[in-house]
Scaffold this motif. Sequence first.
Motif, short mmCIF file in Angstrom:
data_model
loop_
_atom_site.label_atom_id
_atom_site.label_comp_id
_atom_site.label_asym_id
_atom_site.label_seq_id
_atom_site.Cartn_x
_atom_site.Cartn_y
_atom_site.Cartn_z
N GLY A 98 0.83 -1.20 0.00
CA GLY A 98 0.00 0.00 0.00
C GLY A 98 0.86 1.25 0.00
N SER A 99 0.36 2.30 -0.64
CA SER A 99 1.12 3.55 -0.69
C SER A 99 1.15 4.22 0.68
CB SER A 99 0.54 4.49 -1.74
OG SER A 99 -0.76 4.87 -1.40
N LYS A 100 0.21 3.84 1.55
CA LYS A 100 0.16 4.44 2.89
C LYS A 100 1.48 4.21 3.64
CE LYS A 100 -3.73 4.40 5.70
NZ LYS A 100 -4.80 3.72 6.46
N GLY A 234 -0.27 3.51 -6.63
CA GLY A 234 -0.56 2.08 -6.46
C GLY A 234 -1.80 1.71 -7.24
N SER A 236 -4.84 0.76 -5.61
CA SER A 236 -6.01 0.67 -4.73
C SER A 236 -7.23 1.39 -5.26
CB SER A 236 -5.68 1.29 -3.37
OG SER A 236 -4.64 0.57 -2.76
N GLY A 242 -7.65 -2.14 -3.21
CA GLY A 242 -7.15 -1.73 -1.90
C GLY A 242 -6.72 -2.89 -1.02
N ARG A 245 -3.24 -4.73 -1.18
CA ARG A 245 -2.12 -4.04 -0.53
C ARG A 245 -0.89 -4.00 -1.43
NH1 ARG A 245 -3.86 -0.90 0.83
NH2 ARG A 245 -2.44 -0.12 2.43
N GLY A 247 1.45 -0.94 -3.30
CA GLY A 247 1.71 0.47 -3.56
C GLY A 247 3.07 0.61 -4.20
#
Length: 435
Positions: A98-100, A234, A236, A242, A245, A247
């Motif tokens: 994930g980009s988070k 990513g 998502s 999303g 996961r 990114g």
Amino acid sequence: MIELTKIIRELPHSPTLWANDLVHAKRANDETVYHMGFGESPFPVPDRLKNALADAAHRKEYLTVDGLNDLVDAVREYYRPIYGDAYIDATDIIVAPGSKLILYALQMAIEGDLLMPVPSWVSYDPQAKMLHTDVIKVPTILDDAGYHIDPEALRKAITDARAQGKNPSKIIINAPSNPTGLSIPSEELPAIAKICQEEGVLIISDEIYGFVSFDGKYRTIAPHAAEITAVTTGLSKHLSLGGWRIGVGFIPKGVDGLHNAMRCIISETWSCVSAPVQQACVEAYKGHQDIEDHIKECTDIHSLMNKTISKGLQSHGIIAPMAQGAFYNYPDFEPFREAFAVNGLNTSQDIHEILLNEYNLATLPGKAFGAEEDVLTLRLSGCDYDGAAALAAYQSGASLDQAFIEKYAPHILKSITIFGEFVAKYGFISKSNVA
Ligand SMILES: Cc1ncc(COP(=O)(O)O)c(C=O)c1O
């Protein structure tokens, strides 16, 4: 006694997950809830990617920290026509769950405080706090032309913060934006880039909604300041993946040691993204026509839903700039401030609570996105419909019009009606509600 750390004790519960939990509880109770609280693209996984994931199920090995070579190469070539050779050659690519987490790792790697345009996505601020850094807010202007960061206001935020002993060293910009559904106009990006270059501020360009742009144009600041811009993105949003996961990040070689720092963080934390997922995602970056068509079709449906919401809100006298991308609207109830105050609604939290408790309409308060308590804004997500049914209908030739929404997204229409009822009840001063 076993205690939580101070930083975690002081962190508010994520407003997005809180709204989602409440909606699930109400739905479990057989209540009909109109869910504009959670921004999750509702479309199914394209067959090509499903098959690729099944074919990759045997992969079980740890992969290198940067990411599967084939994936990194595919990402580089996919973005080359968008960013140009200069930016591509000036960056290294990393893959993350994930980009988070790339956003978090970038904040961790760069010394100093975060410049955060307001409103901004909910997680930038808590991530900064988890890293013991300050958040310096930068004002923005929202209108039908987009999301504007006045370069001089940015310069002033930097200068003022320095005068207060802070160290503004990184800024996150995000377009199309969560929470506003607006983009920074292309012609305004060079001036923002120039200030960051002059002031020595790293630009983190959160482009997770980059392809969910209703006019089909990809806007990015990256080529304007290649040596100091990291991009996070990513699958998502434009591929509704999303939960896979995945990114990707573009890390500027111009920032000495940054790529190594990111590799170090990766190797000490997530190690690598699941091998089958990385292998399958190569297919998302090969430019296959079926995947590109899928992205365009989903974006067209997001456009219909979110522009319909903007228009519907405007028809009720609410300030709602016309959505340009992502899945959001960010209405401002300022025109109703006086009557709202008479009726006891003084904050975005108050509006959010009345809508949930009285109308079963879930939204998020503007304060979750950095707005001051008394700013009367909400974030609305336009995803409460059956994406598989809507996409299948569009692919079979249905027109994206009012009849389409009536058939495939009745909750969206009902939510707009609820806003009308809500402002009719709370937004006007009648004899009965003046004490
Ligand atoms: C603005 C923004 N940035 C980043 C993310 C993180 O997305 P992911 O970690 O799934 O790549 C989200 C997800 O909601 C988002 O809305």
